[in-house]
Design an enzyme around this catalytic site. Structure first.
Site, short mmCIF file in Angstrom:
data_model
loop_
_atom_site.label_atom_id
_atom_site.label_comp_id
_atom_site.label_asym_id
_atom_site.label_seq_id
_atom_site.Cartn_x
_atom_site.Cartn_y
_atom_site.Cartn_z
CD GLU A 1 10.65 32.38 3.67
OE1 GLU A 1 10.63 32.92 2.54
OE2 GLU A 1 10.75 33.02 4.73
CB THR B 1 11.20 36.99 0.73
OG1 THR B 1 10.77 36.18 1.81
CG2 THR B 1 11.65 36.10 -0.43
CG HIS C 1 7.03 31.98 5.91
ND1 HIS C 1 6.36 32.53 6.97
CD2 HIS C 1 7.52 33.01 5.20
CE1 HIS C 1 6.43 33.85 6.90
NE2 HIS C 1 7.13 34.17 5.83
CG ASP D 1 14.36 34.17 2.61
OD1 ASP D 1 14.64 33.49 3.62
OD2 ASP D 1 13.18 34.48 2.31
CG HIS D 2 14.62 36.32 5.75
ND1 HIS D 2 13.89 35.55 6.62
CD2 HIS D 2 13.84 36.49 4.66
CE1 HIS D 2 12.72 35.29 6.10
NE2 HIS D 2 12.66 35.83 4.89
C1 GP9 Z 1 5.90 35.23 0.57
C2 GP9 Z 1 7.32 34.91 0.86
C3 GP9 Z 1 7.61 34.95 2.31
O1 GP9 Z 1 5.62 35.38 -0.77
O2 GP9 Z 1 8.17 35.72 0.13
O3 GP9 Z 1 7.67 36.24 2.78
P1 GP9 Z 1 8.63 36.74 3.93
O4 GP9 Z 1 7.76 36.93 5.13
O5 GP9 Z 1 9.69 35.75 4.21
O6 GP9 Z 1 9.18 38.00 3.39
MN MN Z 2 11.40 34.96 3.38
#
Ligand code: GP9
Ligand code: MN
Length: 399
Positions: free
Chosen positions: A37, A79, A195, A254-255
């Site tokens: 994340e 994500t 996150h 992921d980003h």
């Molecule tokens: C929540 C996770 C985080 O289930 O995928 O979400 P994001 O904000 O990074 O898309």
């Molecule tokens: Mn994410």
């Protein structure tokens, strides 16, 4: 008969040969993807007050194919966009998330391809609500056999923070499900603790916060460090269970985690100037492909998340040419093919195109627009074709 290369369904057939010695080295192995994340590449091998932010990943990259020039290509689907690119080889939508907007489409995704090739079992593990990003619905369309979500985990106030269960208990509990899956399997573990706004209790902070003028960035290094610890323990458990040797690992950020608003903190931490090129550099996410028993290598050719799927398929011994995708095998990717962003910007070996300005990637000078023009055309064409496939549900016409 002549192949119409302007048809989106034939686009892949125009691609160059992608042969390499690595083709099939992981044939039949389990695939374990770890979605890290909000993890940006700058944390790799970076120390804060003498302490590594990612000690485990730093040791892992030495023993892995480490791609250090991979760009975040996600859009508003965050994500879910990264998951979508990796599973389908298509670009995300310009607005919203395909997961939410087009879950009824037909896809030819990684679970489908691997099921057909080697009867792979596929599953996703994630500690958040099953319906977040419409995952429960979309994973059916993507061909997953199983989705372990919040309802499958023991989630307490004690073992949670921010969005849900913390990464260490998440991986601990996931192992008990994983060990019972039929093999070979294709699995994705989606971490969550790192996150925004990067909250973590004192006792889980394995390194001190950074001391830039931006608190979000100061906290970020501690949540990345926590995630690193969780992944380290996960690997240890996989070794104990005998799963490690039978698997390959694909770890990716992921980003971005630090948005433009808070970026001055990263620039301060990294001692970087505030320039468009440095901003682009900070859009890089780590990509680590670990194949137990195979020597590591740093690979610095440019690429993006859409390239992950053909790269995995290559290692598994599956011709990616046969499987429509806008990605390229990263082991053979040609440097002058643009890494395309959803807003039409891109990066090539020589150029960066951002907010309608063409820059030299070497020195950051702005250039005449026509130098970027051929790549701009490719970017527009690929994004348009990908959109046509999604809006027209065109994959239902395959086979
Ligand atoms: C929540 C996770 C985080 O289930 O995928 O979400 P994001 O904000 O990074 O898309
Ligand atoms: Mn994410």
């Amino acid at each position: 008969s002549k192949t119409d290369t302007n048809s989106p369904l034939n686009y892949t057939k125009t691609k160059k040969n992608d042969e390499s010695d690595l083709f099939g080295i992981a044939e039949g192995k389990n695939v374990i993807l770890i979605s890290m994340e909000s993890t940006q590449n700058f944390v790799i091998n970076k120390k804060v007050e003498g302490k590594e932010i990612t000690p485990f990943l730093n040791s892992l990259v030495k023993d892995s194919f480490y791609f250090d020039q991979i760009y975040d290509q996600t859009a508003q689907g965050k994500t879910s966009d990264s998951e979508f690119m990796i599973d389908t080889g298509l670009y995300p939508l310009a607005s919203g998330s395909v997961f939410v907007r087009n879950p009824e489409n037909k896809f030819k995704s990684m679970p489908h391809i691997l099921k057909k090739k080697n009867d792979y079992y596929s599953a996703v593990f994630h500690g958040n609500d099953a319906s977040f990003w419409n995952r429960d619905v979309m994973y059916d369309s993507l061909g997953y056999d199983q989705f372990y979500s919040k309802q499958d985990y023991e989630v307490t106030e004690e073992n949670s923070v921010n969005y849900g269960i913390k990464d260490i208990p998440f991986f601990n509990q996931s192992i008990t499900f994983l060990q019972d899956l039929p093999q070979p399997f294709y699995t994705r573990f989606i971490t969550l603790t790192n996150h925004f706004p990067f909250l973590l209790e004192e006792k889980d902070q394995f390194i001190p916060q950074a001391s830039t003028k931006v608190d979000v960035v100061n906290r970020y290094v501690t949540t990345v460090r926590y995630e690193d610890e969780a992944i380290k323990r996960f690997f240890e458990k996989l070794k104990e269970k005998g799963i490690y040797d039978e698997s390959i690992f694909v770890l990716y950020g992921d980003h971005y985690g630090i948005s433009e608003k808070y970026e001055p903190g990263v620039l301060e931490l990294m001692n970087m100037e505030d320039t468009p090129l440095n901003h682009m550099k900070l859009q890089q996410v780590p990509l680590i492909i670990h194949v137990p028993g195979t020597k590591g290598k740093n690979i610095s050719s440019i690429g993006g998340e859409v390239d992950i799927r053909p790269t995995i398929l290559h290692l598994l011994g599956i011709e990616s040419k046969e499987n429509l995708s806008f990605g390229h095998n990263l082991f053979t990717r040609v440097e002058n093919h643009p890494v395309v962003f959803r807003d039409g910007g891109f990066v090539t070996e020589k150029f960066v195109y951002k907010d309608n300005v063409c820059y030299s990637r070497k020195n950051g000078e702005s250039l005449l627009d026509n130098q970027c023009k051929p790549y701009k055309e490719i970017a527009r064409k690929e994004l348009g074709m990908s959109d046509d496939i999604i809006y027209g549900d065109l994959l239902r016409f395959l086979e």
